[in-house]
Design a protein around this motif. Structure first.
Motif, PDB file in Angstrom:
ATOM      1  N   ASN A   1       0.824  -1.209   0.000  1.00  0.00           N
ATOM      2  CA  ASN A   1       0.000   0.000   0.000  1.00  0.00           C
ATOM      3  C   ASN A   1       0.860   1.262   0.000  1.00  0.00           C
ATOM      4  OD1 ASN A   1      -2.495   1.409   0.052  1.00  0.00           O
ATOM      5  ND2 ASN A   1      -2.298   1.724   2.250  1.00  0.00           N
ATOM      6  N   LEU A   2       2.154   1.114  -0.181  1.00  0.00           N
ATOM      7  CA  LEU A   2       3.059   2.259  -0.150  1.00  0.00           C
ATOM      8  C   LEU A   2       3.720   2.455  -1.503  1.00  0.00           C
ATOM      9  CD1 LEU A   2       4.874   1.504   3.234  1.00  0.00           C
ATOM     10  CD2 LEU A   2       2.894   2.994   2.865  1.00  0.00           C
ATOM     11  N   GLU A   3       4.041   3.720  -1.804  1.00  0.00           N
ATOM     12  CA  GLU A   3       4.792   4.038  -3.011  1.00  0.00           C
ATOM     13  C   GLU A   3       5.541   5.338  -2.774  1.00  0.00           C
ATOM     14  OE1 GLU A   3       2.472   5.037  -6.443  1.00  0.00           O
ATOM     15  OE2 GLU A   3       1.110   6.295  -5.297  1.00  0.00           O
ATOM     16  N   PHE A   4       6.637   5.502  -3.503  1.00  0.00           N
ATOM     17  CA  PHE A   4       7.317   6.791  -3.521  1.00  0.00           C
ATOM     18  C   PHE A   4       6.566   7.675  -4.504  1.00  0.00           C
ATOM     19  CE2 PHE A   4      11.052   4.343  -2.055  1.00  0.00           C
ATOM     20  CZ  PHE A   4      11.358   5.101  -0.938  1.00  0.00           C
ATOM     21  N   LEU A   5       6.244   8.871  -4.057  1.00  0.00           N
ATOM     22  CA  LEU A   5       5.537   9.819  -4.905  1.00  0.00           C
ATOM     23  C   LEU A   5       6.193  11.176  -4.717  1.00  0.00           C
ATOM     24  CD1 LEU A   5       3.066   9.736  -6.812  1.00  0.00           C
ATOM     25  CD2 LEU A   5       1.663  10.425  -4.880  1.00  0.00           C
TER      26      LEU A   5
ATOM     27  N   LEU B   1      -5.325   6.863  -4.872  1.00  0.00           N
ATOM     28  CA  LEU B   1      -4.550   7.143  -6.079  1.00  0.00           C
ATOM     29  C   LEU B   1      -5.482   7.304  -7.277  1.00  0.00           C
ATOM     30  CD1 LEU B   1      -1.741   7.424  -7.381  1.00  0.00           C
ATOM     31  CD2 LEU B   1      -1.815   4.959  -7.781  1.00  0.00           C
ATOM     32  N   GLY B   2      -6.504   6.456  -7.366  1.00  0.00           N
ATOM     33  CA  GLY B   2      -7.436   6.519  -8.482  1.00  0.00           C
ATOM     34  C   GLY B   2      -8.237   7.813  -8.521  1.00  0.00           C
ATOM     35  N   ASP B   3      -8.692   8.280  -7.362  1.00  0.00           N
ATOM     36  CA  ASP B   3      -9.450   9.533  -7.329  1.00  0.00           C
ATOM     37  C   ASP B   3      -8.579  10.704  -7.763  1.00  0.00           C
ATOM     38  OD1 ASP B   3     -11.726   8.234  -6.533  1.00  0.00           O
ATOM     39  OD2 ASP B   3     -11.536   8.767  -4.416  1.00  0.00           O
TER      40      ASP B   3
ATOM     41  N   PHE C   1       5.955   7.393 -11.245  1.00  0.00           N
ATOM     42  CA  PHE C   1       6.255   7.163  -9.839  1.00  0.00           C
ATOM     43  C   PHE C   1       5.426   6.070  -9.202  1.00  0.00           C
ATOM     44  CE2 PHE C   1       7.507  11.619 -10.575  1.00  0.00           C
ATOM     45  CZ  PHE C   1       8.865  11.418 -10.427  1.00  0.00           C
ATOM     46  N   SER C   2       4.504   5.464  -9.947  1.00  0.00           N
ATOM     47  CA  SER C   2       3.642   4.428  -9.396  1.00  0.00           C
ATOM     48  C   SER C   2       3.927   3.093 -10.075  1.00  0.00           C
ATOM     49  CB  SER C   2       2.178   4.799  -9.617  1.00  0.00           C
ATOM     50  OG  SER C   2       1.349   3.758  -9.175  1.00  0.00           O
ATOM     51  N   LEU C   3       3.836   2.035  -9.310  1.00  0.00           N
ATOM     52  CA  LEU C   3       3.998   0.701  -9.877  1.00  0.00           C
ATOM     53  C   LEU C   3       2.655   0.053 -10.181  1.00  0.00           C
ATOM     54  CD1 LEU C   3       6.909  -0.691  -7.686  1.00  0.00           C
ATOM     55  CD2 LEU C   3       7.002   0.150 -10.022  1.00  0.00           C
ATOM     56  N   CYS C   4       1.589   0.806 -10.067  1.00  0.00           N
ATOM     57  CA  CYS C   4       0.269   0.292 -10.414  1.00  0.00           C
ATOM     58  C   CYS C   4       0.121   0.313 -11.922  1.00  0.00           C
ATOM     59  CB  CYS C   4      -0.825   1.166  -9.800  1.00  0.00           C
ATOM     60  SG  CYS C   4      -0.800   1.193  -8.024  1.00  0.00           S
ATOM     61  N   GLU C   5      -0.415  -0.756 -12.487  1.00  0.00           N
ATOM     62  CA  GLU C   5      -0.592  -0.806 -13.927  1.00  0.00           C
ATOM     63  C   GLU C   5      -1.686   0.144 -14.402  1.00  0.00           C
ATOM     64  OE1 GLU C   5      -0.947  -4.769 -15.412  1.00  0.00           O
ATOM     65  OE2 GLU C   5       0.762  -5.460 -14.243  1.00  0.00           O
ATOM     66  N   ASP C   6      -2.723   0.344 -13.596  1.00  0.00           N
ATOM     67  CA  ASP C   6      -3.818   1.236 -13.959  1.00  0.00           C
ATOM     68  C   ASP C   6      -4.171   2.097 -12.757  1.00  0.00           C
ATOM     69  OD1 ASP C   6      -6.019   2.550 -14.944  1.00  0.00           O
ATOM     70  OD2 ASP C   6      -7.316   0.783 -14.943  1.00  0.00           O
ATOM     71  N   PRO C   7      -3.447   3.215 -12.553  1.00  0.00           N
ATOM     72  CA  PRO C   7      -3.703   4.056 -11.378  1.00  0.00           C
ATOM     73  C   PRO C   7      -5.148   4.513 -11.253  1.00  0.00           C
ATOM     74  CG  PRO C   7      -1.697   4.749 -12.482  1.00  0.00           C
ATOM     75  CD  PRO C   7      -2.355   3.746 -13.369  1.00  0.00           C
ATOM     76  N   GLY C   8      -5.848   4.685 -12.364  1.00  0.00           N
ATOM     77  CA  GLY C   8      -7.238   5.135 -12.312  1.00  0.00           C
ATOM     78  C   GLY C   8      -8.179   4.146 -11.665  1.00  0.00           C
ATOM     79  N   SER C   9      -7.786   2.880 -11.607  1.00  0.00           N
ATOM     80  CA  SER C   9      -8.656   1.854 -11.027  1.00  0.00           C
ATOM     81  C   SER C   9      -8.457   1.688  -9.521  1.00  0.00           C
ATOM     82  CB  SER C   9      -8.393   0.509 -11.715  1.00  0.00           C
ATOM     83  OG  SER C   9      -7.113   0.008 -11.338  1.00  0.00           O
ATOM     84  N   VAL C  10      -7.477   2.365  -8.964  1.00  0.00           N
ATOM     85  CA  VAL C  10      -7.156   2.189  -7.547  1.00  0.00           C
ATOM     86  C   VAL C  10      -8.020   3.134  -6.721  1.00  0.00           C
ATOM     87  CG1 VAL C  10      -5.324   2.164  -5.822  1.00  0.00           C
ATOM     88  CG2 VAL C  10      -4.818   1.521  -8.168  1.00  0.00           C
TER      89      VAL C  10
ATOM     90  N   LYS D   1      -1.425  -7.760  -1.940  1.00  0.00           N
ATOM     91  CA  LYS D   1      -0.677  -8.961  -2.320  1.00  0.00           C
ATOM     92  C   LYS D   1      -0.235  -8.896  -3.783  1.00  0.00           C
ATOM     93  CE  LYS D   1      -2.617 -11.967   1.167  1.00  0.00           C
ATOM     94  NZ  LYS D   1      -3.550 -13.042   1.484  1.00  0.00           N
ATOM     95  N   GLN D   2      -1.133  -8.467  -4.662  1.00  0.00           N
ATOM     96  CA  GLN D   2      -0.773  -8.335  -6.081  1.00  0.00           C
ATOM     97  C   GLN D   2       0.331  -7.301  -6.260  1.00  0.00           C
ATOM     98  OE1 GLN D   2      -4.564  -7.318  -7.801  1.00  0.00           O
ATOM     99  NE2 GLN D   2      -5.082  -9.455  -8.235  1.00  0.00           N
ATOM    100  N   ARG D   3       0.205  -6.205  -5.544  1.00  0.00           N
ATOM    101  CA  ARG D   3       1.190  -5.133  -5.672  1.00  0.00           C
ATOM    102  C   ARG D   3       2.550  -5.563  -5.132  1.00  0.00           C
ATOM    103  NH1 ARG D   3       2.849  -0.515  -3.896  1.00  0.00           N
ATOM    104  NH2 ARG D   3       3.608   0.763  -5.576  1.00  0.00           N
ATOM    105  N   GLU D   4       2.562  -6.337  -4.042  1.00  0.00           N
ATOM    106  CA  GLU D   4       3.829  -6.848  -3.503  1.00  0.00           C
ATOM    107  C   GLU D   4       4.517  -7.770  -4.505  1.00  0.00           C
ATOM    108  OE1 GLU D   4       2.654  -8.316   0.355  1.00  0.00           O
ATOM    109  OE2 GLU D   4       2.691  -6.285   1.215  1.00  0.00           O
ATOM    110  N   LEU D   5       3.743  -8.547  -5.250  1.00  0.00           N
ATOM    111  CA  LEU D   5       4.328  -9.392  -6.297  1.00  0.00           C
ATOM    112  C   LEU D   5       4.938  -8.535  -7.407  1.00  0.00           C
ATOM    113  CD1 LEU D   5       1.674 -12.255  -6.569  1.00  0.00           C
ATOM    114  CD2 LEU D   5       3.986 -12.400  -5.595  1.00  0.00           C
TER     115      LEU D   5
END
Length: 124
Positions: free
Chosen positions: A38-42, A55-57, A81-90, A106-110
């Motif tokens: 649930n963490l990221e460098f931003l 993040l999505g909002d 700066f995000s490792l999310c594939e689709d930031p809009g969906s978060v 769990k998905q993000r940790e992978l």
């Protein structure tokens, strides 16, 4: 520019919003809100604007999206700066709860593990 070199550790799903969800969930003993998934460098300036939004909002321009920033610029910055594939969906959806949050982290940790292994040319 010094500001571009400053980063914060951002909660992708803000603790404040997760705590509100947790209050609604009488069954749960607690959620791992500060889990690495649930963490990221931003970039600090972006994190200040994102504030207590998911993040999505922020990505979708809800709430406190920065004035004058084009959608293209916003997507470029958040993807960088995000490792999310689709930031809009978060974001929170109807019925979103603990299982959804646990699945997300769990998905993000992978994803994080895979990126680190590739970055340092290591086998899993």
């Amino acid at each position: 520019d010094e500001e571009k070199g400053r980063f914060d550790i951002d909660h992708i799903f803000p603790v404040k919003l997760l705590a509100e969800r947790l209050k609604e969930d009488d069954e749960s003993e607690g959620w791992p809100m500060r889990a690495i998934g649930n963490l990221e460098f931003l970039q600090s300036s972006i994190n200040q604007k994102k504030n207590a939004q998911t993040l999505g909002d922020y990505y979708n321009g809800e709430g406190n999206a920065p004035m004058g920033m084009t959608d293209k610029d916003k997507r470029e910055i958040l993807r960088r700066f995000s490792l999310c594939e689709d930031p809009g969906s978060v974001t929170f959806t109807e019925g979103w709860g603990e299982e959804d949050f646990l699945r997300f982290i769990k998905q993000r940790e992978l994803i994080l593990k895979d990126k680190l292994l590739k970055r340092f040319d290591l086998d899993s």
